[in-house]
Design an enzyme around this catalytic site. Structure first.
Site, PDB file in Angstrom:
ATOM      1  N   THR B 144      23.964   1.645  15.840  1.00  0.00           N
ATOM      2  CA  THR B 144      23.551   2.940  15.262  1.00  0.00           C
ATOM      3  C   THR B 144      23.966   2.943  13.784  1.00  0.00           C
ATOM      4  O   THR B 144      23.200   2.477  12.955  1.00  0.00           O
ATOM      5  CB  THR B 144      24.190   4.134  16.016  1.00  0.00           C
ATOM      6  OG1 THR B 144      25.592   3.938  16.105  1.00  0.00           O
ATOM      7  CG2 THR B 144      23.583   4.289  17.397  1.00  0.00           C
ATOM      8  N   THR B 145      25.162   3.456  13.471  1.00  0.00           N
ATOM      9  CA  THR B 145      25.594   3.419  12.064  1.00  0.00           C
ATOM     10  C   THR B 145      26.380   2.154  11.739  1.00  0.00           C
ATOM     11  O   THR B 145      26.933   2.037  10.650  1.00  0.00           O
ATOM     12  CB  THR B 145      26.454   4.654  11.717  1.00  0.00           C
ATOM     13  OG1 THR B 145      27.557   4.724  12.620  1.00  0.00           O
ATOM     14  CG2 THR B 145      25.639   5.928  11.799  1.00  0.00           C
ATOM     15  N   GLY B 167      29.424   0.353  17.718  1.00  0.00           N
ATOM     16  CA  GLY B 167      30.199   1.577  17.732  1.00  0.00           C
ATOM     17  C   GLY B 167      31.126   1.667  16.555  1.00  0.00           C
ATOM     18  O   GLY B 167      31.986   0.831  16.376  1.00  0.00           O
ATOM     19  N   VAL B 168      30.949   2.689  15.755  1.00  0.00           N
ATOM     20  CA  VAL B 168      31.732   2.774  14.528  1.00  0.00           C
ATOM     21  C   VAL B 168      32.269   4.160  14.260  1.00  0.00           C
ATOM     22  O   VAL B 168      33.062   4.343  13.362  1.00  0.00           O
ATOM     23  CB  VAL B 168      30.895   2.307  13.327  1.00  0.00           C
ATOM     24  CG1 VAL B 168      30.782   0.807  13.343  1.00  0.00           C
ATOM     25  CG2 VAL B 168      29.524   2.936  13.362  1.00  0.00           C
ATOM     26  N   GLY B 169      31.877   5.147  15.053  1.00  0.00           N
ATOM     27  CA  GLY B 169      32.446   6.480  14.902  1.00  0.00           C
ATOM     28  C   GLY B 169      32.605   7.055  16.292  1.00  0.00           C
ATOM     29  O   GLY B 169      32.148   6.460  17.267  1.00  0.00           O
ATOM     30  N   THR B 177      35.009   1.537  24.899  1.00  0.00           N
ATOM     31  CA  THR B 177      34.492   1.889  23.585  1.00  0.00           C
ATOM     32  C   THR B 177      33.039   2.304  23.742  1.00  0.00           C
ATOM     33  O   THR B 177      32.518   2.403  24.846  1.00  0.00           O
ATOM     34  CB  THR B 177      34.595   0.711  22.623  1.00  0.00           C
ATOM     35  OG1 THR B 177      34.253   1.182  21.324  1.00  0.00           O
ATOM     36  CG2 THR B 177      33.634  -0.393  23.019  1.00  0.00           C
ATOM     37  N   GLU B 256      33.240   3.755  10.589  1.00  0.00           N
ATOM     38  CA  GLU B 256      32.395   4.485   9.646  1.00  0.00           C
ATOM     39  C   GLU B 256      33.101   4.692   8.314  1.00  0.00           C
ATOM     40  O   GLU B 256      34.141   5.337   8.246  1.00  0.00           O
ATOM     41  CB  GLU B 256      31.966   5.823  10.245  1.00  0.00           C
ATOM     42  CG  GLU B 256      30.904   5.612  11.320  1.00  0.00           C
ATOM     43  CD  GLU B 256      30.430   6.902  11.973  1.00  0.00           C
ATOM     44  OE1 GLU B 256      31.102   7.921  11.824  1.00  0.00           O
ATOM     45  OE2 GLU B 256      29.376   6.855  12.626  1.00  0.00           O
ATOM     46  N   ASN B 379      29.425  11.302   7.737  1.00  0.00           N
ATOM     47  CA  ASN B 379      29.409  12.207   8.877  1.00  0.00           C
ATOM     48  C   ASN B 379      29.114  13.655   8.520  1.00  0.00           C
ATOM     49  O   ASN B 379      29.084  14.512   9.390  1.00  0.00           O
ATOM     50  CB  ASN B 379      30.731  12.110   9.645  1.00  0.00           C
ATOM     51  CG  ASN B 379      30.757  10.859  10.491  1.00  0.00           C
ATOM     52  OD1 ASN B 379      29.903  10.679  11.344  1.00  0.00           O
ATOM     53  ND2 ASN B 379      31.703   9.986  10.209  1.00  0.00           N
ATOM     54  N   THR B 384      20.738  15.656  10.035  1.00  0.00           N
ATOM     55  CA  THR B 384      19.692  16.321   9.256  1.00  0.00           C
ATOM     56  C   THR B 384      19.037  15.396   8.240  1.00  0.00           C
ATOM     57  O   THR B 384      19.534  14.305   8.003  1.00  0.00           O
ATOM     58  CB  THR B 384      20.286  17.522   8.501  1.00  0.00           C
ATOM     59  OG1 THR B 384      21.411  17.084   7.761  1.00  0.00           O
ATOM     60  CG2 THR B 384      20.695  18.591   9.470  1.00  0.00           C
TER      61      THR B 384
END
Lengths: 384, 384
Positions: B144-145, B167-169, B177, B256, B379, B384
């Site tokens: 994702t990010t 996974g980073v956030g 995780t 993140e 974040n 948006t």
């Protein structure tokens, strides 16, 4: 705000070389004996100021406080303990009280000894008797990274309650916030004052989280010298609560780098303790805090944060409701217009997140702030 | 890194309209029956993918996984549950396995239904049989990010272990995780695989914290199809541990906005559980994380964070030692030269904070990252 002051308090503030030029030392005492109540950090690394003050709490006879700001005198070993004792003793002598009657508070960098020579010289220069109390000057002197001094003045019948506080980071009180002191000329029995103070602290300072970090120096105390005569206890508790809540809201909106006050109201919980756990999970979530900062109606993060209470098996998505202010986000899926309204709402200075757990009628409200680039910037280079 | 692959796995990845053009869908399965072990988030808001997958965990017969990335399908009600079931069923049919043999994972925004039409069309276009496994493509598709795909390939005798993770956030695993999957052709009895996997997860993914937030979608699983024959269990556990640790370190350094990998090694604790609590308190402290970001040797914040364990009454400043790498910060007060060396040390890409509690010989190491303006920026406007 009503600038009434309680009778019989004296104070002095000065620069003793910890800040560049602003005042970094404050002493405020009652000129007559007083009764007191106090709570302190539970940290295992509590500093010598806390250790010293806590030892005298049970006597309930403190007449005021002395604070050194910009250096916490924590993790400074025997030298630090000796310094705390010396500063309290010297200040008490100038204030005309016994050392045991003085709560000593320290706040600032951890692990550096006091610049003790400057403090000794500074205290030696304090005039006696102390001048009449200037609570605003004391509120300013105890600041560290606060951007403004925090004080509140409220009447309670013939008596007056003044509160001063500081603290904008390292705030997730297990028992108190950084430094908060209340001065009143109301007359209360010490055991009643203690009961009232603990109830008030639980609903105010213990409901505040800036960054989940707990200071080694948290101290909160109230000093009542009785000069205005007896007060109605319930009325006094209400006034003390209003004063403490005003300081908590002021601290939260002045959180390090904070742009907004974040209030999380949890209702429908099994009990108040569960509501507080849920509120804390939300107000402490970095992802909730950043989305509030960005005015991003990412309410799923609120759900995620509530979901972290993995031992509360009665929390169920199917009966949970989430609002931003009056705007329902869950379970009714917000449409684009609702999201636009939520964006506008989140752009304000004060954001209320409401969560109803649909279990029973337990409720608790917690206070915090958003998480900003400013927090990171401020805290990336604080000591150097 | 050795790019050996285990025998008998097939995979497919595609863009199904969740990301702009990158692949957002991945399926990886063993072409023969396999044994499996898996752990999932404990979140009370766990999504339907987790609910569905967890129900089949006890059978220990999963042959692989299907992941939809960029949408967590969480807090999406009955529609979301139906979508998760449908995606798993359609993907299983193409992969030639039963739906119960597929772990389904979802990751991304919470509270938005899948764009299900695009996913249906995408799955319909999957060729059968699936092509031979491309683990790197699968690692990229589940991102994702993440700024980079995360995979590891290790040999274990004649067998091979491949791990992929993202996974980073929103990472403070209560149990796992975000998403991590291991594929091997080693042969192990399912109950042995389960025991090994849980031990490995406890020392790796459960030792990882990016931001204290726990995802509603955390899933970790291992699939072993046995084609390479039996392996030595201890040797396999060591290889699986190395693979998982490599992914954990990769995830932490890619947290993140993160600039640095932060490793906190606690020794001298009463037991491993206390060491883990202390490590988590430090690695999760925003004030420690920001000081590491700023390469500021503010070791007092490490002491403060340890002090938050206010129920661990055997933690005492007088027997605690704190190091940055090999540099002692406490109790020996660092001089200016030492502080300068600490500043240089903290400027590196990997920072190790060592804490010895001086109580007994309990030890645990946890992993995290610094807290940066980039985390906040990323974040503040994710949906948006």
């Amino acid at each position: 705000m009503d600038q009434a002051v309680p009778q019989g308090f004296r104070s002095y503030t000065a620069n003793m070389g910890l800040k560049d030029s602003a005042h970094d030392f404050a002493v405020v005492v009652s000129e007559v004996p007083a009764v007191s109540a106090a709570v302190y950090t539970k940290s295992r690394f509590a500093g010598p100021s806390v250790v010293l003050s806590r030892a005298d709490t049970a006597a309930q006879r403190s007449r005021g406080m002395v604070v050194v700001s910009r250096n916490a005198n924590v993790a400074t070993g025997r030298v630090g303990a000796a310094h705390a004792e010396e500063v309290r003793r010297l200040a008490a002598a100038k204030a005309g009280v016994r050392p045991e009657e003085l709560v000593i508070g320290s706040t600032g960098v951890i692990g550096r000894p006091y610049p003790i020579e400057g403090i000794r010289e500074g205290i030696a220069a304090i005039p006696t008797p102390l001048p009449p109390a200037d609570f605003e000057a004391a509120a300013a002197a105890i600041m560290t990274t606060d951007t403004r001094a925090k004080s509140v003045h409220l009447r309670c019948g013939d008596a007056v309650v003044v509160g001063i506080a500081k603290g904008v980071g390292m705030i997730e009180p297990g028992m108190a916030t950084l430094l908060a002191f209340f001065f009143t000329d109301a007359e209360l029995a010490p055991e009643r004052l203690d009961a009232v103070f603990r109830r008030v602290v639980d609903r105010t300072f213990n409901a505040l989280s800036i960054d989940t970090d707990t200071s080694t120096s948290d101290s909160a105390a109230v000093f009542a010298n009785g000069l205005a005569g007896p007060v109605d206890e319930a009325g006094f508790e209400q006034v003390l609560y209003r004063a403490a809540l005003a300081l908590v809201r002021d601290i939260a909106s002045d959180g390090e780098g904070a742009g907004k006050l974040l209030e999380v109201r949890v209702t429908g919980a099994r009990d108040a303790a569960q509501a507080k756990r849920a509120g804390k999970a939300v107000v402490n979530s970095p992802l909730v805090k950043t989305s509030v900062h960005g005015a991003d109606p990412n309410w799923g993060r609120v759900a995620m944060a509530v979901g972290k209470l993995d031992e509360d098996l009665d929390i169920e998505p199917s009966r949970t409701r989430i609002h931003y202010g009056e705007l329902e986000m869950f379970p009714e899926e917000p449409d684009e217009e609702m999201l636009a309204r939520a964006r506008r709402y989140l752009s304000g200075d004060e954001v209320v997140i409401r969560i109803d757990l649909g279990i029973a009628d337990g409720a608790f409200t917690v206070y915090g702030c958003d998480l900003t680039e400013g927090y990171v910037g401020l805290n990336s280079g604080y000591t150097t």
